[in-house]
Design a protein around this motif. Sequence first.
Motif, PDB file in Angstrom:
ATOM      1  N   TYR A  44      11.144 -32.678  16.494  1.00 40.32           N
ATOM      2  CA  TYR A  44      10.038 -32.605  15.544  1.00 40.32           C
ATOM      3  C   TYR A  44      10.280 -33.547  14.365  1.00 40.32           C
ATOM      4  O   TYR A  44       9.372 -34.251  13.925  1.00 40.32           O
ATOM      5  CB  TYR A  44       9.836 -31.177  15.043  1.00 40.32           C
ATOM      6  CG  TYR A  44       8.730 -31.076  14.012  1.00 40.32           C
ATOM      7  CD1 TYR A  44       7.401 -31.055  14.399  1.00 40.32           C
ATOM      8  CD2 TYR A  44       9.021 -31.040  12.654  1.00 40.32           C
ATOM      9  CE1 TYR A  44       6.382 -30.983  13.461  1.00 40.32           C
ATOM     10  CE2 TYR A  44       8.008 -30.971  11.712  1.00 40.32           C
ATOM     11  CZ  TYR A  44       6.691 -30.935  12.119  1.00 40.32           C
ATOM     12  OH  TYR A  44       5.687 -30.882  11.195  1.00 40.32           O
ATOM     13  N   GLU A  45      11.508 -33.550  13.859  1.00 34.55           N
ATOM     14  CA  GLU A  45      11.823 -34.408  12.721  1.00 34.55           C
ATOM     15  C   GLU A  45      11.727 -35.889  13.096  1.00 34.55           C
ATOM     16  O   GLU A  45      11.353 -36.719  12.277  1.00 34.55           O
ATOM     17  CB  GLU A  45      13.208 -34.080  12.174  1.00 34.55           C
ATOM     18  CG  GLU A  45      13.250 -32.746  11.461  1.00 34.55           C
ATOM     19  CD  GLU A  45      14.646 -32.326  11.040  1.00 34.55           C
ATOM     20  OE1 GLU A  45      15.627 -32.993  11.434  1.00 34.55           O
ATOM     21  OE2 GLU A  45      14.751 -31.325  10.319  1.00 34.55           O
ATOM     22  N   LYS A  46      12.049 -36.196  14.351  1.00 37.17           N
ATOM     23  CA  LYS A  46      11.993 -37.582  14.802  1.00 37.17           C
ATOM     24  C   LYS A  46      10.548 -38.048  14.962  1.00 37.17           C
ATOM     25  O   LYS A  46      10.208 -39.161  14.578  1.00 37.17           O
ATOM     26  CB  LYS A  46      12.745 -37.733  16.125  1.00 37.17           C
ATOM     27  CG  LYS A  46      12.817 -39.141  16.634  1.00 37.17           C
ATOM     28  CD  LYS A  46      13.635 -39.229  17.904  1.00 37.17           C
ATOM     29  CE  LYS A  46      13.671 -40.662  18.412  1.00 37.17           C
ATOM     30  NZ  LYS A  46      14.424 -40.756  19.657  1.00 37.17           N
ATOM     31  N   ASN A  47       9.695 -37.195  15.548  1.00 39.49           N
ATOM     32  CA  ASN A  47       8.294 -37.558  15.775  1.00 39.49           C
ATOM     33  C   ASN A  47       7.451 -36.290  15.814  1.00 39.49           C
ATOM     34  O   ASN A  47       7.313 -35.659  16.863  1.00 39.49           O
ATOM     35  CB  ASN A  47       8.151 -38.338  17.088  1.00 39.49           C
ATOM     36  CG  ASN A  47       6.756 -38.855  17.296  1.00 39.49           C
ATOM     37  OD1 ASN A  47       5.910 -38.779  16.407  1.00 39.49           O
ATOM     38  ND2 ASN A  47       6.498 -39.391  18.480  1.00 39.49           N
ATOM     39  N   LEU A  49       4.178 -35.862  15.568  1.00 42.88           N
ATOM     40  CA  LEU A  49       2.815 -35.969  16.085  1.00 42.88           C
ATOM     41  C   LEU A  49       2.598 -35.208  17.399  1.00 42.88           C
ATOM     42  O   LEU A  49       1.629 -34.453  17.501  1.00 42.88           O
ATOM     43  CB  LEU A  49       2.403 -37.437  16.231  1.00 42.88           C
ATOM     44  CG  LEU A  49       0.953 -37.671  16.635  1.00 42.88           C
ATOM     45  CD1 LEU A  49       0.012 -37.096  15.573  1.00 42.88           C
ATOM     46  CD2 LEU A  49       0.706 -39.155  16.831  1.00 42.88           C
ATOM     47  N   TRP A  51       4.094 -32.612  18.497  1.00 43.48           N
ATOM     48  CA  TRP A  51       4.186 -31.187  18.194  1.00 43.48           C
ATOM     49  C   TRP A  51       2.908 -30.699  17.519  1.00 43.48           C
ATOM     50  O   TRP A  51       2.424 -29.606  17.808  1.00 43.48           O
ATOM     51  CB  TRP A  51       5.394 -30.912  17.305  1.00 43.48           C
ATOM     52  CG  TRP A  51       6.687 -31.141  18.021  1.00 43.48           C
ATOM     53  CD1 TRP A  51       7.362 -32.311  18.127  1.00 43.48           C
ATOM     54  CD2 TRP A  51       7.424 -30.184  18.772  1.00 43.48           C
ATOM     55  NE1 TRP A  51       8.491 -32.129  18.890  1.00 43.48           N
ATOM     56  CE2 TRP A  51       8.553 -30.840  19.295  1.00 43.48           C
ATOM     57  CE3 TRP A  51       7.248 -28.834  19.041  1.00 43.48           C
ATOM     58  CZ2 TRP A  51       9.499 -30.198  20.073  1.00 43.48           C
ATOM     59  CZ3 TRP A  51       8.210 -28.186  19.809  1.00 43.48           C
ATOM     60  CH2 TRP A  51       9.308 -28.861  20.320  1.00 43.48           C
TER      61      TRP A  51
END
Length: 76
Positions: A44-47, A49, A51
């Motif tokens: 989630y922290e990486k991408n 969108l 999620w």
Amino acid sequence: MTDVAKNQAAKARAELAATLDAIEDRLNVPKRAQELGSKAVAAYEKNPLPWIIGGVAVAVIAAGLVAWAIFSDDDD
């Protein structure tokens, strides 16, 4: 008992202990759940969108099911 037999027995015990430890580690559900949660947070922290899109899709589906249940014509 000879030294060779003692060494073989000790080696077999060590291998068995390592195998049992590996099995126990794989069957540790709380540990696996924590690892999965950590991976999800990192993803989630990486991408975020995908999620966000997934969450919106689930909300739309849930709202559609509720609306269908409320407004469907149930003439039983």
